[in-house]
Design a protein around this motif. Structure first.
Motif, short mmCIF file in Angstrom:
data_model
loop_
_atom_site.label_atom_id
_atom_site.label_comp_id
_atom_site.label_asym_id
_atom_site.label_seq_id
_atom_site.Cartn_x
_atom_site.Cartn_y
_atom_site.Cartn_z
N MET A 220 69.35 -68.99 14.93
CA MET A 220 69.15 -70.44 15.01
C MET A 220 70.26 -71.17 14.28
O MET A 220 70.57 -70.87 13.13
CB MET A 220 67.79 -70.80 14.43
N VAL A 221 70.88 -72.12 14.97
CA VAL A 221 71.99 -72.89 14.40
C VAL A 221 71.59 -74.36 14.31
O VAL A 221 71.26 -74.99 15.31
CB VAL A 221 73.25 -72.75 15.28
N SER A 222 71.56 -74.88 13.08
CA SER A 222 71.22 -76.30 12.85
C SER A 222 69.86 -76.68 13.41
O SER A 222 69.69 -77.77 13.98
CB SER A 222 72.31 -77.20 13.45
N SER A 223 68.89 -75.82 13.25
CA SER A 223 67.53 -76.12 13.70
C SER A 223 66.73 -76.76 12.57
O SER A 223 66.74 -76.25 11.45
CB SER A 223 66.83 -74.84 14.18
N ALA B 206 73.52 -73.20 9.01
CA ALA B 206 73.56 -74.65 8.90
C ALA B 206 74.99 -75.12 9.12
O ALA B 206 75.94 -74.34 8.99
CB ALA B 206 73.07 -75.10 7.52
N THR B 207 75.16 -76.39 9.47
CA THR B 207 76.49 -76.98 9.56
C THR B 207 76.50 -78.27 8.75
O THR B 207 75.45 -78.88 8.53
CB THR B 207 76.88 -77.29 11.02
N ASN C 72 74.35 -82.60 5.12
CA ASN C 72 73.80 -82.40 6.46
C ASN C 72 74.91 -82.48 7.51
O ASN C 72 76.06 -82.79 7.19
CB ASN C 72 72.71 -83.43 6.73
N ASP C 73 74.52 -82.25 8.76
CA ASP C 73 75.50 -82.26 9.85
C ASP C 73 75.42 -83.54 10.68
O ASP C 73 75.96 -83.62 11.78
CB ASP C 73 75.32 -81.04 10.75
N GLY D 253 84.73 -81.77 9.04
CA GLY D 253 83.61 -80.84 8.89
C GLY D 253 83.12 -80.43 10.27
O GLY D 253 83.82 -80.60 11.27
N ILE D 254 81.90 -79.90 10.36
CA ILE D 254 81.32 -79.50 11.64
C ILE D 254 79.99 -80.22 11.82
O ILE D 254 79.02 -79.95 11.11
CB ILE D 254 81.10 -77.97 11.70
#
Length: 214
Positions: A54-57, A128-129, A154-155, A179-180
């Motif tokens: 899971m990416v940035s969930s 996380a991004t 946070n992203d 950043g991302i």
């Protein structure tokens, strides 16, 4: 989430049937991570899933959604109707911004996590991004400020703490001004993120899963 989870289940069963594979590895972005968790846990799909990345969930929700949800209900529904029209243009057959957005509240997320448990035999990992500051990505400027004030780095939508689930693999970022952001990690605008190759990151994730036996 319930509707999306069913769609994911149907797709996985099609893949299993057409390829003969026994299990799949899922890489999910944002709310897709929650949809996949629900599918595995509530739709009895543990036997068909080897891993979920899971990416940035937003596993613990977004506190700024709690704040926004307190606006007059008529106004919230009016905004939701406009959003639904936009998502229909993008191809969503049954958009429901009103319900979906409220599922990002910290209250709903807490209840969700109590009911949707990890399934034994499935490997869960998360990333996380983050963006550098409010000027990094104009699209998420306002939510970035709200999340920054309430939850920290946070992203633009999801805080680091909210993105953690299962084995946390770290924060994806670069050393440049931008950043991302939440959209960058899926290469939303096909831009040069200077010092970070989005596609290669997913290749690396897949390679690591393969090396670990998944």
């Amino acid at each position: 989430m319930e509707c999306n989870a069913q769609d994911i289940k149907d797709k996985i069963l099609d893949i299993v049937k057409s390829t003969g594979c026994e299990r799949v590895n899922i890489i999910a972005h944002s709310k897709g991570g929650l949809d996949a968790r629900y599918m595995i846990s509530k739709l009895d799909m543990g036997d068909y899933v080897a891993s979920l990345t899971m990416v940035s969930s937003p596993h613990r929700g977004c506190k700024f959604v709690d704040i926004v949800s307190k606006m007059p209900d008529k106004l919230y529904k009016a905004i939701a109707r406009v959003s639904d029209k936009y998502f229909r243009v993008l191809g969503d057959k049954n958009p429901d911004f009103y319900t979906a957005s409220r599922q990002f509240s910290t209250y709903h997320s807490k209840k969700f996590n109590e009911e949707v448990k990890n399934v034994d035999g499935v490997y869960y990992q998360s990333y996380a991004t983050v963006v550098k500051n409010m000027f990094s990505d104009y699209i998420v400027k306002i939510p970035y400020i709200l999340v920054k004030l309430t939850e920290g780095e946070n992203d633009g939508l999801v805080s680091i703490n909210s993105a953690k689930w299962g084995e946390f693999k770290g924060v994806l970022k670069n050393n440049h001004r931008r950043g991302i952001s939440h959209g960058d990690i899926i290469d939303l605008r096909r831009e040069d993120y200077k010092g970070f190759d989005v596609i290669e990151k997913y290749v690396e994730i897949v390679s690591n899963l393969k090396n670990e036996g998944f």
